[in-house]
Design an enzyme around this catalytic site. Structure first.
Site, PDB file in Angstrom:
ATOM      1  N   ASP A  35      41.713  46.528  60.253  1.00 19.40           N
ATOM      2  CA  ASP A  35      41.060  45.250  60.511  1.00 19.40           C
ATOM      3  C   ASP A  35      41.722  44.588  61.716  1.00 19.40           C
ATOM      4  OD1 ASP A  35      39.245  43.154  58.550  1.00 19.40           O
ATOM      5  OD2 ASP A  35      40.394  42.275  60.212  1.00 19.40           O
ATOM      6  N   GLN A  99      31.100  36.881  53.539  1.00 22.85           N
ATOM      7  CA  GLN A  99      30.781  38.092  54.303  1.00 22.85           C
ATOM      8  C   GLN A  99      30.363  37.663  55.704  1.00 22.85           C
ATOM      9  OE1 GLN A  99      27.665  40.627  52.718  1.00 22.85           O
ATOM     10  NE2 GLN A  99      28.023  42.214  54.270  1.00 22.85           N
ATOM     11  N   SER A 100      31.019  38.225  56.710  1.00 26.29           N
ATOM     12  CA  SER A 100      30.699  37.847  58.092  1.00 26.29           C
ATOM     13  C   SER A 100      30.073  38.996  58.871  1.00 26.29           C
ATOM     14  CB  SER A 100      31.956  37.356  58.818  1.00 26.29           C
ATOM     15  OG  SER A 100      32.936  38.374  58.868  1.00 26.29           O
ATOM     16  N   HIS A 105      31.355  46.881  53.746  1.00 25.23           N
ATOM     17  CA  HIS A 105      32.715  47.358  53.989  1.00 25.23           C
ATOM     18  C   HIS A 105      33.604  46.996  52.813  1.00 25.23           C
ATOM     19  CE1 HIS A 105      32.013  43.432  55.824  1.00 25.23           C
ATOM     20  NE2 HIS A 105      33.250  43.106  55.490  1.00 25.23           N
ATOM     21  N   HIS A 107      37.434  46.097  51.893  1.00 30.87           N
ATOM     22  CA  HIS A 107      38.733  45.705  52.434  1.00 30.87           C
ATOM     23  C   HIS A 107      39.791  46.344  51.537  1.00 30.87           C
ATOM     24  CE1 HIS A 107      37.397  42.149  54.945  1.00 30.87           C
ATOM     25  NE2 HIS A 107      36.385  42.192  54.087  1.00 30.87           N
TER      26      HIS A 107
HETATM   27  P1  AMP Z   1      33.907  40.096  55.912  1.00 33.93           P
HETATM   28  O1  AMP Z   1      34.278  38.674  56.160  1.00 33.93           O
HETATM   29  O2  AMP Z   1      34.121  40.560  54.500  1.00 33.93           O
HETATM   30  O3  AMP Z   1      32.502  40.398  56.413  1.00 33.93           O
HETATM   31  O4  AMP Z   1      34.915  40.964  56.770  1.00 33.93           O
HETATM   32  C1  AMP Z   1      34.696  41.325  58.101  1.00 33.93           C
HETATM   33  C2  AMP Z   1      36.014  41.810  58.629  1.00 33.93           C
HETATM   34  O5  AMP Z   1      35.796  42.516  59.837  1.00 33.93           O
HETATM   35  C3  AMP Z   1      37.032  40.690  58.949  1.00 33.93           C
HETATM   36  O6  AMP Z   1      38.209  40.878  58.187  1.00 33.93           O
HETATM   37  C4  AMP Z   1      37.266  40.851  60.445  1.00 33.93           C
HETATM   38  O7  AMP Z   1      38.597  40.579  60.817  1.00 33.93           O
HETATM   39  C5  AMP Z   1      36.890  42.309  60.666  1.00 33.93           C
HETATM   40  N1  AMP Z   1      36.501  42.648  62.027  1.00 33.93           N
HETATM   41  C6  AMP Z   1      35.609  41.997  62.800  1.00 33.93           C
HETATM   42  N2  AMP Z   1      35.476  42.625  63.984  1.00 33.93           N
HETATM   43  C7  AMP Z   1      36.303  43.704  63.947  1.00 33.93           C
HETATM   44  C8  AMP Z   1      36.623  44.743  64.868  1.00 33.93           C
HETATM   45  N3  AMP Z   1      36.070  44.806  66.070  1.00 33.93           N
HETATM   46  N4  AMP Z   1      37.523  45.688  64.494  1.00 33.93           N
HETATM   47  C9  AMP Z   1      38.093  45.624  63.260  1.00 33.93           C
HETATM   48  N5  AMP Z   1      37.830  44.671  62.350  1.00 33.93           N
HETATM   49  C10 AMP Z   1      36.954  43.720  62.688  1.00 33.93           C
END
Ligand code: AMP
Length: 119
Positions: A35, A99-100, A105, A107
């Protein structure tokens, strides 16, 4: 195999090699990478190669890949030695759960103590 619409998420770009990632595991079904904004000393994301926007949208035919993602999470945890003291696996589904990135995915979090209930 049915054509998928282009996966415009940041993880789709990683899968296509358009942006870099620190990959720790790859097989025909999934990719795992660090991450970019870790919230624990070890923070790995495990994603399916097929685009599943969120856990609640997984279909019957995707049930095997869901199990595979968990299996890979456990394998990476063992490889990193996280199984000795414990680790956490989290899936955020939807806006309320923060979720962003709308490409499913897991974690994998380890290397520190976690509290319960989660925030
Ligand atoms: P979520 O909030 O569960 O959707 O988690 C999305 C995750 O993706 C977050 O922990 C971000 O830090 C991670 N993330 C976003 N862009 C990248 C990237 N380019 N490489 C690795 N992790 C990323």
């Amino acid at each position: 195999m049915k054509e998928e619409p282009e996966n415009t998420t940041i993880f789709g770009k990683i899968l296509r090699g358009e942006i870099p990632a620190e990959v720790v595991h790859e097989d025909i079904h999934c990719l795992a990478f660090k991450d970019i904004q870790p919230v624990a000393p070890q923070h790995i994301l495990i994603i399916p190669k097929r685009h599943i926007p969120r856990l609640s949208e997984a279909t019957e035919e995707q049930r095997t890949i869901l199990g595979h993602l968990l299996f890979v999470a456990a394998k990476i945890a063992r490889d990193l030695g996280l199984d000795r003291e414990g680790f956490r696996v989290v899936v955020n589904d939807g806006e309320r759960a923060c979720q962003s990135v709308f490409h499913l995915h897991l974690h994998l979090l380890g290397g520190r103590d976690f509290s319960w209930p989660p925030g």
